[in-house]
Design a protein around this motif. Structure first.
Motif, short mmCIF file in Angstrom:
data_model
loop_
_atom_site.label_atom_id
_atom_site.label_comp_id
_atom_site.label_asym_id
_atom_site.label_seq_id
_atom_site.Cartn_x
_atom_site.Cartn_y
_atom_site.Cartn_z
N ILE A 125 15.04 -4.30 -11.74
CA ILE A 125 14.46 -3.22 -10.86
C ILE A 125 14.12 -1.68 -11.28
CG2 ILE A 125 14.73 -2.94 -8.38
CD1 ILE A 125 16.53 -5.49 -8.35
N LEU A 126 12.95 -1.33 -10.66
CA LEU A 126 12.95 -0.08 -11.10
C LEU A 126 12.77 0.99 -9.60
CD1 LEU A 126 9.66 -0.78 -13.41
CD2 LEU A 126 11.65 -0.19 -13.76
N SER A 127 12.25 0.32 -8.79
CA SER A 127 12.60 0.95 -7.60
C SER A 127 12.03 -0.15 -6.21
CB SER A 127 11.66 1.85 -8.01
OG SER A 127 9.85 1.38 -7.89
N HIS A 128 12.58 0.62 -5.38
CA HIS A 128 13.15 -0.19 -4.13
C HIS A 128 11.09 0.46 -3.03
CE1 HIS A 128 16.57 -1.77 -4.53
NE2 HIS A 128 16.02 -1.55 -5.58
N LYS A 129 10.69 -0.27 -2.31
CA LYS A 129 9.61 0.86 -1.55
C LYS A 129 10.21 1.30 -0.07
CE LYS A 129 4.65 1.07 -1.30
NZ LYS A 129 4.61 1.24 0.71
N LYS A 130 10.33 2.24 0.77
CA LYS A 130 10.66 2.95 1.70
C LYS A 130 9.97 2.12 2.65
CE LYS A 130 13.65 6.13 -0.17
NZ LYS A 130 14.31 7.98 -0.44
N SER A 131 8.72 2.37 2.46
CA SER A 131 7.39 1.87 3.80
C SER A 131 7.26 0.53 3.73
CB SER A 131 6.27 2.70 3.80
OG SER A 131 6.39 2.69 2.54
N ASP A 132 6.03 -0.15 4.64
CA ASP A 132 6.07 -1.37 4.92
C ASP A 132 4.87 -1.47 3.93
OD1 ASP A 132 7.78 -2.10 6.69
OD2 ASP A 132 6.65 -1.49 8.14
N GLY A 133 4.20 -2.47 3.24
CA GLY A 133 3.82 -2.93 2.51
C GLY A 133 3.18 -2.67 1.14
N PRO A 134 2.44 -3.11 -0.05
CA PRO A 134 3.07 -3.67 -1.34
C PRO A 134 2.86 -1.76 -1.71
CG PRO A 134 1.15 -4.22 -0.57
CD PRO A 134 2.13 -4.35 0.55
N TYR A 135 3.46 -2.16 -3.06
CA TYR A 135 2.90 -0.72 -4.36
C TYR A 135 0.91 -1.24 -4.47
CZ TYR A 135 7.88 0.61 -5.29
OH TYR A 135 8.82 0.59 -4.75
N ALA A 136 0.11 0.15 -4.54
CA ALA A 136 -0.69 0.16 -4.66
C ALA A 136 -0.53 -0.31 -6.70
CB ALA A 136 -1.36 1.27 -4.59
N LYS A 137 -1.96 -0.79 -6.72
CA LYS A 137 -2.37 -1.17 -8.31
C LYS A 137 -1.22 -1.91 -8.68
CE LYS A 137 -5.87 2.28 -8.60
NZ LYS A 137 -5.89 4.03 -8.59
N VAL A 138 0.11 -2.56 -8.59
CA VAL A 138 0.74 -3.28 -9.41
C VAL A 138 1.22 -4.68 -8.38
CG1 VAL A 138 3.30 -3.20 -8.92
CG2 VAL A 138 2.33 -1.37 -9.33
#
Length: 45
Positions: free
Chosen positions: A25-38
């Motif tokens: 696991i590289l990172s967790h997203k703190k905000s809602d929604g998916p990562y851009a361009k991943v």
């Protein structure tokens, strides 16, 4: 290019970035929604 995808964690409802080549696991997203361009990993049949 690394084989990096994102999946949604059902417990937290947040997206997590995963390196498929290393299986880490590289990172967790703190905000809602998916990562851009991943790309989002799909379930295998």
């Amino acid at each position: 290019m690394a084989n990096i995808v994102q999946v949604k964690n059902p417990r937290t409802n947040r997206y997590v970035k995963i390196d498929r080549d290393k299986g880490r696991i590289l990172s967790h997203k703190k905000s809602d929604g998916p990562y851009a361009k991943v790309p989002v990993a799909r379930k295998h049949k």
